[in-house]
Write a protein that holds these residues in place. Structure first.
Motif, PDB file in Angstrom:
ATOM      1  N   CYS A  20       0.856  -1.204   0.000  1.00 18.73           N
ATOM      2  CA  CYS A  20       0.000   0.000   0.000  1.00 18.73           C
ATOM      3  C   CYS A  20       0.884   1.244   0.000  1.00 18.73           C
ATOM      4  O   CYS A  20       0.659   2.183  -0.768  1.00 18.73           O
ATOM      5  CB  CYS A  20      -0.934  -0.011   1.208  1.00 18.73           C
ATOM      6  SG  CYS A  20      -0.112  -0.320   2.792  1.00 18.73           S
ATOM      7  N   ALA A  23       2.582   1.776  -3.320  1.00 16.67           N
ATOM      8  CA  ALA A  23       1.676   2.326  -4.333  1.00 16.67           C
ATOM      9  C   ALA A  23       1.378   3.792  -4.068  1.00 16.67           C
ATOM     10  O   ALA A  23       1.162   4.561  -5.002  1.00 16.67           O
ATOM     11  CB  ALA A  23       0.375   1.524  -4.361  1.00 16.67           C
ATOM     12  N   SER A  24       1.378   4.177  -2.823  1.00 15.88           N
ATOM     13  CA  SER A  24       0.840   5.474  -2.468  1.00 15.88           C
ATOM     14  C   SER A  24       1.443   5.987  -1.154  1.00 15.88           C
ATOM     15  O   SER A  24       0.764   6.055  -0.132  1.00 15.88           O
ATOM     16  CB  SER A  24      -0.682   5.291  -2.326  1.00 15.88           C
ATOM     17  OG  SER A  24      -1.330   6.475  -2.413  1.00 15.88           O
ATOM     18  N   ALA A  49      -7.398   7.423  -7.630  1.00 16.61           N
ATOM     19  CA  ALA A  49      -6.817   6.366  -8.480  1.00 16.61           C
ATOM     20  C   ALA A  49      -5.650   5.693  -7.774  1.00 16.61           C
ATOM     21  O   ALA A  49      -5.537   4.458  -7.791  1.00 16.61           O
ATOM     22  CB  ALA A  49      -6.386   6.947  -9.817  1.00 16.61           C
ATOM     23  N   THR A  50      -4.793   6.472  -7.137  1.00 15.51           N
ATOM     24  CA  THR A  50      -3.667   5.854  -6.427  1.00 15.51           C
ATOM     25  C   THR A  50      -4.157   5.073  -5.214  1.00 15.51           C
ATOM     26  O   THR A  50      -3.601   4.029  -4.881  1.00 15.51           O
ATOM     27  CB  THR A  50      -2.635   6.889  -5.930  1.00 15.51           C
ATOM     28  OG1 THR A  50      -3.254   8.132  -5.757  1.00 15.51           O
ATOM     29  CG2 THR A  50      -1.476   6.996  -6.830  1.00 15.51           C
ATOM     30  N   GLU A  53      -5.205   1.782  -6.436  1.00 12.14           N
ATOM     31  CA  GLU A  53      -4.035   0.943  -6.728  1.00 12.14           C
ATOM     32  C   GLU A  53      -3.542   0.270  -5.451  1.00 12.14           C
ATOM     33  O   GLU A  53      -3.154  -0.904  -5.455  1.00 12.14           O
ATOM     34  CB  GLU A  53      -2.893   1.787  -7.307  1.00 12.14           C
ATOM     35  CG  GLU A  53      -3.056   2.095  -8.762  1.00 12.14           C
ATOM     36  CD  GLU A  53      -1.941   3.009  -9.263  1.00 12.14           C
ATOM     37  OE1 GLU A  53      -0.819   2.982  -8.711  1.00 12.14           O
ATOM     38  OE2 GLU A  53      -2.204   3.762 -10.207  1.00 12.14           O
ATOM     39  N   ALA A  57      -3.300  -3.607  -4.480  1.00  9.46           N
ATOM     40  CA  ALA A  57      -1.940  -4.113  -4.287  1.00  9.46           C
ATOM     41  C   ALA A  57      -1.788  -4.965  -3.033  1.00  9.46           C
ATOM     42  O   ALA A  57      -0.826  -5.717  -2.921  1.00  9.46           O
ATOM     43  CB  ALA A  57      -0.958  -2.936  -4.215  1.00  9.46           C
TER      44      ALA A  57
END
Ligand code: F3S
Length: 66
Positions: A20, A23-24, A49-50, A53, A57
């Motif tokens: 996580c 991704a962000s 959007a992130t 993701e 993920a």
């Protein structure tokens, strides 16, 4: 107006994969062992959007969006 997005993390399911955060990193905080710290995270407008993701993920499926 759309409702602001939130994600919740089941901290009991979190196994410290830290994907996580990968991704962000601006949305997720981890402890020193790589486990998620916050059970509820408000997603700022434009970051949906992130956030999604990061939801996708997590191998433990510990993160849900609302
Ligand atoms: Fe935990 Fe999943 Fe993130 S296991 S550290 S919530 S990728």
């Amino acid at each position: 107006m759309e409702k602001a997005m939130k994600v919740s993390i089941d901290l009991d399911k979190c196994a410290g994969h830290a994907r996580c955060f990968a991704a962000s990193p601006e949305l997720f905080d981890l402890d020193d062992d790589g486990y998620a710290l916050n059970a509820e995270i408000d997603i700022p407008a434009g970051r949906e959007a992130t956030a999604l993701e990061a939801v996708a993920a997590c191998p433990e499926r510990a993160i849900e969006n609302h």
